[in-house]
Write a protein that holds these residues in place. Sequence first.
Motif, PDB file in Angstrom:
ATOM      1  N   LEU A 158       0.982  -1.241  -0.055  1.00 59.19           N
ATOM      2  CA  LEU A 158      -0.033   0.211   0.106  1.00 59.19           C
ATOM      3  C   LEU A 158       0.970   1.331   0.224  1.00 59.19           C
ATOM      4  N   GLU A 159       1.970   1.242   0.684  1.00 65.93           N
ATOM      5  CA  GLU A 159       2.752   2.303   0.828  1.00 65.93           C
ATOM      6  C   GLU A 159       3.364   2.579  -0.386  1.00 65.93           C
ATOM      7  N   GLY A 160       3.753   1.590  -1.078  1.00 65.58           N
ATOM      8  CA  GLY A 160       4.575   1.745  -2.393  1.00 65.58           C
ATOM      9  C   GLY A 160       3.611   2.038  -3.414  1.00 65.58           C
ATOM     10  N   VAL A 161       2.411   2.000  -3.460  1.00 65.85           N
ATOM     11  CA  VAL A 161       1.449   2.558  -4.370  1.00 65.85           C
ATOM     12  C   VAL A 161       1.196   3.901  -4.024  1.00 65.85           C
ATOM     13  N   ILE A 175     -10.038  14.331  -3.161  1.00 65.26           N
ATOM     14  CA  ILE A 175     -10.328  13.434  -2.042  1.00 65.26           C
ATOM     15  C   ILE A 175      -9.848  11.818  -2.620  1.00 65.26           C
ATOM     16  N   VAL A 176      -8.943  11.280  -1.906  1.00 63.13           N
ATOM     17  CA  VAL A 176      -8.707   9.874  -2.168  1.00 63.13           C
ATOM     18  C   VAL A 176      -9.100   9.146  -1.230  1.00 63.13           C
ATOM     19  N   ASN A 177     -10.051   8.177  -1.241  1.00 70.60           N
ATOM     20  CA  ASN A 177     -10.445   7.222  -0.175  1.00 70.60           C
ATOM     21  C   ASN A 177      -9.489   6.009   0.025  1.00 70.60           C
ATOM     22  N   ILE A 178      -8.992   5.587   0.933  1.00 72.15           N
ATOM     23  CA  ILE A 178      -8.297   4.099   1.231  1.00 72.15           C
ATOM     24  C   ILE A 178      -9.372   3.347   2.126  1.00 72.15           C
ATOM     25  N   ILE A 179      -9.832   2.349   1.537  1.00 71.86           N
ATOM     26  CA  ILE A 179     -10.915   1.294   2.051  1.00 71.86           C
ATOM     27  C   ILE A 179     -10.584   0.167   2.105  1.00 71.86           C
ATOM     28  N   HIS A 180     -10.847  -0.611   3.271  1.00 69.55           N
ATOM     29  CA  HIS A 180     -10.579  -2.218   3.333  1.00 69.55           C
ATOM     30  C   HIS A 180     -11.685  -2.976   2.981  1.00 69.55           C
ATOM     31  N   ASP A 181     -12.801  -2.757   3.295  1.00 70.01           N
ATOM     32  CA  ASP A 181     -14.145  -3.744   3.232  1.00 70.01           C
ATOM     33  C   ASP A 181     -14.341  -3.258   1.882  1.00 70.01           C
ATOM     34  N   PRO A 182     -14.679  -4.432   0.824  1.00 73.45           N
ATOM     35  CA  PRO A 182     -15.067  -4.377  -0.683  1.00 73.45           C
ATOM     36  C   PRO A 182     -16.517  -3.899  -0.598  1.00 73.45           C
ATOM     37  N   ASP A 183     -17.401  -4.358   0.377  1.00 73.18           N
ATOM     38  CA  ASP A 183     -18.720  -3.855   0.464  1.00 73.18           C
ATOM     39  C   ASP A 183     -18.944  -2.311   0.482  1.00 73.18           C
ATOM     40  N   ILE A 184     -18.240  -1.700   1.474  1.00 72.26           N
ATOM     41  CA  ILE A 184     -18.163  -0.292   1.753  1.00 72.26           C
ATOM     42  C   ILE A 184     -17.714   0.409   0.497  1.00 72.26           C
ATOM     43  N   ALA A 185     -16.736  -0.256  -0.235  1.00 72.93           N
ATOM     44  CA  ALA A 185     -16.067   0.275  -1.293  1.00 72.93           C
ATOM     45  C   ALA A 185     -17.139   0.424  -2.258  1.00 72.93           C
ATOM     46  N   SER A 186     -17.671  -0.625  -2.706  1.00 77.60           N
ATOM     47  CA  SER A 186     -18.769  -0.699  -3.760  1.00 77.60           C
ATOM     48  C   SER A 186     -19.904   0.210  -3.583  1.00 77.60           C
ATOM     49  N   LEU A 187     -20.309   0.716  -2.317  1.00 81.25           N
ATOM     50  CA  LEU A 187     -21.202   1.873  -2.067  1.00 81.25           C
ATOM     51  C   LEU A 187     -20.700   3.158  -2.482  1.00 81.25           C
ATOM     52  N   ILE A 231     -18.214   3.463  -4.802  1.00 81.48           N
ATOM     53  CA  ILE A 231     -17.896   3.438  -6.254  1.00 81.48           C
ATOM     54  C   ILE A 231     -19.191   3.634  -6.997  1.00 81.48           C
ATOM     55  N   GLY A 232     -20.288   3.354  -6.254  1.00 74.39           N
ATOM     56  CA  GLY A 232     -21.615   3.718  -6.894  1.00 74.39           C
ATOM     57  C   GLY A 232     -21.768   5.066  -7.265  1.00 74.39           C
ATOM     58  N   ASP A 233     -21.056   6.016  -6.325  1.00 70.92           N
ATOM     59  CA  ASP A 233     -21.411   7.595  -6.811  1.00 70.92           C
ATOM     60  C   ASP A 233     -20.606   7.997  -7.973  1.00 70.92           C
ATOM     61  N   LYS A 234     -20.976   8.639  -8.713  1.00 68.73           N
ATOM     62  CA  LYS A 234     -20.041   9.265  -9.884  1.00 68.73           C
ATOM     63  C   LYS A 234     -19.191  10.281  -9.437  1.00 68.73           C
ATOM     64  N   GLN A 235     -19.402  10.908  -8.401  1.00 66.91           N
ATOM     65  CA  GLN A 235     -18.394  11.913  -8.133  1.00 66.91           C
ATOM     66  C   GLN A 235     -17.204  11.329  -7.211  1.00 66.91           C
ATOM     67  N   ASN A 236     -17.424   9.975  -6.726  1.00 69.56           N
ATOM     68  CA  ASN A 236     -16.152   9.637  -6.001  1.00 69.56           C
ATOM     69  C   ASN A 236     -15.494   8.735  -6.821  1.00 69.56           C
ATOM     70  N   LYS A 237     -14.568   8.829  -7.706  1.00 65.13           N
ATOM     71  CA  LYS A 237     -13.717   8.176  -8.585  1.00 65.13           C
ATOM     72  C   LYS A 237     -12.470   7.666  -7.959  1.00 65.13           C
ATOM     73  N   ASN A 238     -11.817   8.214  -6.788  1.00 64.23           N
ATOM     74  CA  ASN A 238     -10.512   8.052  -6.372  1.00 64.23           C
ATOM     75  C   ASN A 238     -10.553   7.221  -5.358  1.00 64.23           C
ATOM     76  N   ILE A 239     -10.794   5.699  -5.421  1.00 68.15           N
ATOM     77  CA  ILE A 239     -11.012   4.906  -4.299  1.00 68.15           C
ATOM     78  C   ILE A 239      -9.917   3.832  -4.652  1.00 68.15           C
ATOM     79  N   ILE A 240      -9.201   3.861  -3.438  1.00 68.79           N
ATOM     80  CA  ILE A 240      -8.276   2.443  -3.188  1.00 68.79           C
ATOM     81  C   ILE A 240      -8.695   1.414  -2.278  1.00 68.79           C
ATOM     82  N   ILE A 241      -8.847   0.432  -2.879  1.00 64.46           N
ATOM     83  CA  ILE A 241      -9.379  -0.801  -2.035  1.00 64.46           C
ATOM     84  C   ILE A 241      -8.065  -1.430  -1.499  1.00 64.46           C
ATOM     85  N   SER A 244      -3.240  -0.211 -10.887  1.00 66.30           N
ATOM     86  CA  SER A 244      -4.482  -1.177 -10.859  1.00 66.30           C
ATOM     87  C   SER A 244      -4.389  -2.265 -11.877  1.00 66.30           C
ATOM     88  N   GLU A 245      -4.163  -1.717 -13.195  1.00 66.53           N
ATOM     89  CA  GLU A 245      -4.399  -2.715 -14.080  1.00 66.53           C
ATOM     90  C   GLU A 245      -3.205  -3.665 -14.329  1.00 66.53           C
TER      91      GLU A 245
END
Length: 614
Positions: free
Chosen positions: A293-296, A496-508, A510-520, A311-312
């Motif tokens: 995580l720190e490397g990325v 804003i860049v989000n760092i999220i662990h739980d993929p279910d919370i991340a999916s909530l 990601i569903g918002d178009k305004q929130n694109k910068n998410i690191i799971i 990511s790809e």
Amino acid sequence: MKTNKANTHSHKKVSLSNISKATAEVISKPNPMPLMRRIRNFYKRYINIQTFAASGLIVQVVVLLIFSLLFILGFGLLYENHYHSFNLFMSPTAILDSSTAFEWSLGFVELIIGLFLGGALISIITSTLSQLITAVNNGFIRYKGKNHTIIINSNFKLSFILDELNIQASEQGKNVDIVIYLPYNDDIFSYSNNLATYSNLIINVLAGDPLKWQTYDRLNINCASRIILLDDESVQNECIKISRYIYTHTKFQNNKAQLTIDAEDGPDPKLVYNAIFQGKSQKYNLIQGDDILEGVMSRTLVDYDYFKIFSELLSFDGWEFHIVRACDYFDTDTMFGDAVLQFDRALLVGVVSDGRVDMNPTGTGTGYMIDSQEDSLILIAKNSRKYKRIKSKPNTKGAVKIAKPYVKDDKKICIVGDYEHLELSKITEFLTPKSIADHTKIVCDDDIYSKEILWNTIILEDPDVIILDLEDDQEFVLTMYLQDLYKDRPEFLQKIVNIIHDPDIASLLIGDKQNKNIIISERLVAKYMTQIVFSRHFADIFSELTSPNGSEFYVLHRRKYPDIFDMDYSELRANLMHSGMVYIGSFDSSDNFVFNLHDTSQNDKIVVLCEGVR
């Protein structure tokens, strides 16, 4: 007289000796056991109900069939008609064919015996099937396959690992066996039913005591090709205990299996596992999620665009790293710069020489010579693995010099929270000393994070990047709060860049178009782990790309490099290579990164691989 006494004494000795021998013979020859007693002992030992019940299905069925045959033959002798006896034993309606009272009486007895033995046979088969189904549902069935992948324990990373394994198996056009071992799950049946379905994975879920070899024997661990050991956060030091038990057990004989360990929090895991594997030939990959995580993050702090690239590359879906033998593409030694320009559907980005990874080893110009017989090539290509090489040598005459980008960049960084405990020294390696000195880190009471005055202050500071590093639920709620509070300031929300662990919370989110910068974070580490499982050089590649030592990815913006965006594909690659830079791709009009994009005339950002200016 003396002679007679001596003779008498000697005679007595002989007599005693003979008596001893006779007694020994009598003792050594036991009395013959009566026949009925032998029959009773045989019955007690072999035919009693306890022995029958403890026997296997085949033994029980054979015994019942033998008894059935004996009864059919016995009643057939009484009837003097074995065919009638067989029909009566197998079909109750056959009793209607009886003509005398004697046949009716015998038929009734045989009918009762037949029903009893038939019912017992059906009951035994039903019970065995029920036990088999229960064993499968509870995870206690033995896996008998070979060359399978064993995954021990479960956490958020598991679903992402399975996704990647399924993608790779689909690319290869084959089905892959996966054995998931859950030592502390009491409901294997529900867990199995809730697993997502994968088109190319055959998943077996097993359970058992982690400190009993019988468990690993059921996993067929000695025939596995890969073992992935995940950290179970509910049980402290579980990976360490399981590793110690398996790799010190005398029955474990599979040191060729690729072992990948998801390191736990606590004492330095490298020292712990060095002690476990000291003196053993087993090779293993120890994955520390914080390092990945720190490397990325070290690149993401400079620009979120770098995260899109990584990511790809960390996934088997799309463009990825491949290591191939140089001799499969070149008959003679070739300059690295020339070789780069001879690939069309793939990107040559480095070499492996004497086991050492070297990304873009040109420095400046094309000075590195590829050993066609000994070296391996590091390519970035699509999953089809169909690499095309242009046979003709490209023309690089008249190439212009393009200035290389700087390693360190000026960015105003704001970090809110300290959930990940990110080490500042590791995530700021690509920032200038001024950026590091001026960065803002806000750690306060939970209720303060949602105060408007705090965020108005942050807006006044106008940071380039805002990292939210809070507990998942808190970060989710805070993000929703900010999106409504500043819905009229999209330029602020995009920072804003989000760092999220739980993929279910991340999916909530990601569903918002305004929130694109998410690191799971768990997905990031899981993808890295899966790459490591299949490529022993990937760790070195990733390490070089995420540290300022060696070659890294850089984004060249149109405002600083306007001329290169007007070049055609061949000209662009040749000019970049002439300046020691390998063309990687470009961001399209939708700001999506496309590897090896041929037309960059309408774009504003090009990505290269090179050593930056220090």
